[in-house]
Design a protein around this motif. Structure first.
Motif, PDB file in Angstrom:
ATOM      1  N   GLU A  83       0.986  -1.107  -0.109  1.00  0.00           N
ATOM      2  CA  GLU A  83      -0.003   0.064  -0.155  1.00  0.00           C
ATOM      3  C   GLU A  83       0.876   1.130  -0.004  1.00  0.00           C
ATOM      4  O   GLU A  83       1.742   1.247   0.830  1.00  0.00           O
ATOM      5  N   TYR A  84       0.470   2.187  -0.800  1.00  0.00           N
ATOM      6  CA  TYR A  84       1.190   3.609  -0.909  1.00  0.00           C
ATOM      7  C   TYR A  84       0.315   4.528  -0.421  1.00  0.00           C
ATOM      8  O   TYR A  84      -0.871   4.680  -0.878  1.00  0.00           O
ATOM      9  N   LYS A  85       0.739   5.440   0.286  1.00  0.00           N
ATOM     10  CA  LYS A  85       0.189   6.521   1.036  1.00  0.00           C
ATOM     11  C   LYS A  85       0.934   7.680   0.779  1.00  0.00           C
ATOM     12  O   LYS A  85       1.882   8.086   0.946  1.00  0.00           O
ATOM     13  N   PHE A  86       0.321   8.739  -0.014  1.00  0.00           N
ATOM     14  CA  PHE A  86       0.726  10.003  -0.105  1.00  0.00           C
ATOM     15  C   PHE A  86       0.150  11.361   0.573  1.00  0.00           C
ATOM     16  O   PHE A  86      -1.141  11.684   0.650  1.00  0.00           O
ATOM     17  N   ASP A  87       1.028  12.137   1.189  1.00  0.00           N
ATOM     18  CA  ASP A  87       0.514  13.126   1.922  1.00  0.00           C
ATOM     19  C   ASP A  87       1.073  14.438   1.062  1.00  0.00           C
ATOM     20  O   ASP A  87       2.490  14.394   0.984  1.00  0.00           O
ATOM     21  N   ASN A  88       0.401  15.609   1.375  1.00  0.00           N
ATOM     22  CA  ASN A  88       1.131  16.822   0.891  1.00  0.00           C
ATOM     23  C   ASN A  88       0.654  18.057   1.352  1.00  0.00           C
ATOM     24  O   ASN A  88      -0.757  18.156   1.497  1.00  0.00           O
ATOM     25  N   ALA A  89       1.188  19.001   1.889  1.00  0.00           N
ATOM     26  CA  ALA A  89       0.689  20.208   2.185  1.00  0.00           C
ATOM     27  C   ALA A  89      -0.142  20.979   1.342  1.00  0.00           C
ATOM     28  O   ALA A  89      -1.237  21.773   1.770  1.00  0.00           O
ATOM     29  N   SER A  90       0.078  20.957   0.095  1.00  0.00           N
ATOM     30  CA  SER A  90      -0.585  21.726  -0.860  1.00  0.00           C
ATOM     31  C   SER A  90      -1.452  20.922  -1.682  1.00  0.00           C
ATOM     32  O   SER A  90      -2.330  21.572  -2.593  1.00  0.00           O
ATOM     33  N   ALA A  91      -1.641  19.778  -1.636  1.00  0.00           N
ATOM     34  CA  ALA A  91      -2.353  18.881  -2.593  1.00  0.00           C
ATOM     35  C   ALA A  91      -2.793  17.645  -1.747  1.00  0.00           C
ATOM     36  O   ALA A  91      -2.001  17.119  -0.972  1.00  0.00           O
ATOM     37  N   ASP A  92      -4.036  16.981  -2.146  1.00  0.00           N
ATOM     38  CA  ASP A  92      -4.370  15.704  -1.548  1.00  0.00           C
ATOM     39  C   ASP A  92      -4.300  14.653  -2.589  1.00  0.00           C
ATOM     40  O   ASP A  92      -4.631  14.787  -3.825  1.00  0.00           O
ATOM     41  N   TYR A  93      -3.886  13.678  -2.392  1.00  0.00           N
ATOM     42  CA  TYR A  93      -3.676  12.463  -3.217  1.00  0.00           C
ATOM     43  C   TYR A  93      -4.296  11.322  -2.750  1.00  0.00           C
ATOM     44  O   TYR A  93      -4.324  10.986  -1.535  1.00  0.00           O
ATOM     45  N   LYS A  94      -4.645  10.479  -3.778  1.00  0.00           N
ATOM     46  CA  LYS A  94      -5.362   9.219  -3.505  1.00  0.00           C
ATOM     47  C   LYS A  94      -4.564   7.973  -3.076  1.00  0.00           C
ATOM     48  O   LYS A  94      -3.446   8.020  -3.955  1.00  0.00           O
ATOM     49  N   ASP A  95      -4.834   7.268  -2.286  1.00  0.00           N
ATOM     50  CA  ASP A  95      -3.704   5.890  -1.885  1.00  0.00           C
ATOM     51  C   ASP A  95      -3.581   5.158  -3.122  1.00  0.00           C
ATOM     52  O   ASP A  95      -4.824   5.219  -3.890  1.00  0.00           O
ATOM     53  N   GLY A  96      -2.655   4.202  -3.073  1.00  0.00           N
ATOM     54  CA  GLY A  96      -2.438   3.161  -4.111  1.00  0.00           C
ATOM     55  C   GLY A  96      -2.377   2.059  -3.762  1.00  0.00           C
ATOM     56  O   GLY A  96      -1.647   1.781  -2.437  1.00  0.00           O
ATOM     57  N   THR A  97      -2.521   0.856  -4.125  1.00  0.00           N
ATOM     58  CA  THR A  97      -2.427  -0.433  -3.823  1.00  0.00           C
ATOM     59  C   THR A  97      -1.892  -1.294  -4.941  1.00  0.00           C
ATOM     60  O   THR A  97      -2.256  -1.502  -5.902  1.00  0.00           O
ATOM     61  N   ALA A  98      -0.797  -1.837  -4.680  1.00  0.00           N
ATOM     62  CA  ALA A  98      -0.100  -2.834  -5.794  1.00  0.00           C
ATOM     63  C   ALA A  98       0.029  -4.190  -5.361  1.00  0.00           C
ATOM     64  O   ALA A  98       0.175  -4.608  -4.177  1.00  0.00           O
TER      65      ALA A  98
END
Length: 381
Positions: free
Chosen positions: A357-372
């Protein structure tokens, strides 16, 4: 003359320095040829042909859509083919040469929803090794040509037995996949942009590895990027490695420091321990880099392996990665992975599966998590 031609010509020139000694030895004795697997001994030189095929099937869910890619080459340990030679020069010295090419069509580092087949073409960047080396047990090894810088592999200490599908380079399973924002757009780059294990690279370099001093080996190298255009930097790095058994325990560790002409500095390393009686292992890795902005990461991996089947060892691992400012300043990245590998020793085969599972956080944008999710096999020859 292009950098690639310089690489080929210079490496060949250095190799010929030792050829007279080989020719003299060959002329002085009767030619003998023996074969052991894919190795052949001619005179005083051993020729070894080797390689591996690592193919699988990858399914990736980017938070909005799921795609499956087959066949796909596993970038954790890509397919390759190579030839090594070793010549005894006398007085404890040997000369070695190594030529190796990557064969990675449709790699997990390339495929994504917009490019489901990757790049099947072969180019000069597929040259992994084109080098010559001179070494002795007493004085160490000198290497010259395209190959590993001193810090290549410095974050890879690992006894888990699942390195074919899981390691500190957590993006290798799905590095080419695109990261979606919460509106569904591809504004977050690729998975590989968010995860960096800060390991060394392969370049055209001069490298020295010391002799082994009670488990310690020290290395240093200077190199340039000659296989890709637009990079005129000078690259330098130094590394120290330690590996030793302590009764029921095996220990491996490395620490490296690298810098280049753009004032980018990288400090990274790893350590791993194995308890042989139980098959339990633990590995950690970490790094810090400074360029346009500083970024850091930490990684931990727990492993367990047992010989339950006559065919070979079964290995499991669970790992966790957390990065800060890797994609850009203010960005965070996290990944959790579970892997299993079954070895078939007689066939030189590993069958593996993993989920990450990949999780992405950013102060300027929101991203969806990914699963491989990936399964496949690696066959070595």
């Amino acid at each position: 003359m292009t950098k690639t031609k310089i690489l080929l010509a210079t490496t060949a020139s250095v190799a010929t320095l030792a050829l007279p000694a080989f020719a003299e030895e060959l002329a002085a004795e009767e030619l003998t040829i023996e074969s052991t697997d894919l190795s052949t001994v001619v005179g005083g030189t051993t020729f070894k042909f080797y390689g591996q095929i690592n193919q699988g099937i990858l399914s990736y869910d980017d938070g909005l859509q799921s795609n499956t890619y087959f066949p796909v080459d596993n970038d954790n340990s890509g397919s390759r083919i190579g030839l090594e030679t070793e010549t005894n020069l006398g007085s404890g010295w040997t000369m070695g040469t190594r030529l190796e090419f990557g064969i990675t069509p449709s790699s997990t580092s390339d495929v994504n929803i917009q490019d489901e087949h990757g790049d099947w073409s072969f180019d000069k960047t597929d040259i992994r090794h084109l080098e010559v080396s001179f070494g002795s047990d007493a004085y160490g090894t000198f290497s010259f040509g395209q190959g590993s810088m001193a810090t290549d592999g410095i974050t890879g200490a690992d006894f888990s037995g699942t390195g074919v599908i899981a390691g500190a380079a957590v993006s290798d399973m799905a590095g080419g996949q695109l990261v979606r924002d919460t509106l569904g757009g591809f504004t977050g780059g690729k998975v590989s942009d968010h995860f960096d294990n800060m390991d060394g690279s392969r370049r055209f370099r001069a490298r020295y590895d010391s002799a082994n001093y009670n488990g310690f080996v020290f290395s240093g190298s200077y190199g340039q990027e000659v296989l890709s255009d637009g990079d005129s930097n000078d690259y330098y790095d130094v590394a120290a490695r330690y590996s030793k058994d302590f009764g029921a325990y095996a220990f491996d560790a490395g620490l490296g420091y690298a810098w280049n002409g753009d004032d980018e500095e990288v400090l990274s390393g790893s350590a791993a321990v194995l308890h042989k009686d139980t098959g339990l292992s633990l590995a950690v890795a970490a790094g810090r880099t400074s360029a346009d902005h500083s970024s850091t990461y930490g990684y931990v991996k727990a492993g367990y392996q047992q010989d339950w089947f006559k065919a070979g060892t079964t290995a499991f691992s669970l790992d966790y990665y957390e990065g800060s400012d890797v994609f850009e300043q203010g960005a965070g990245s996290r990944s959790v992975g579970l892997a299993v590998v079954q070895n078939f020793d007689k066939q030189n085969l590993e069958v593996y599966g993993g989920i990450r599972e990949y999780k992405f956080d950013n102060a300027s944008a929101d991203y969806k998590d990914g699963t491989a999710i990936m399964g496949g096999l690696r066959w070595k020859f």
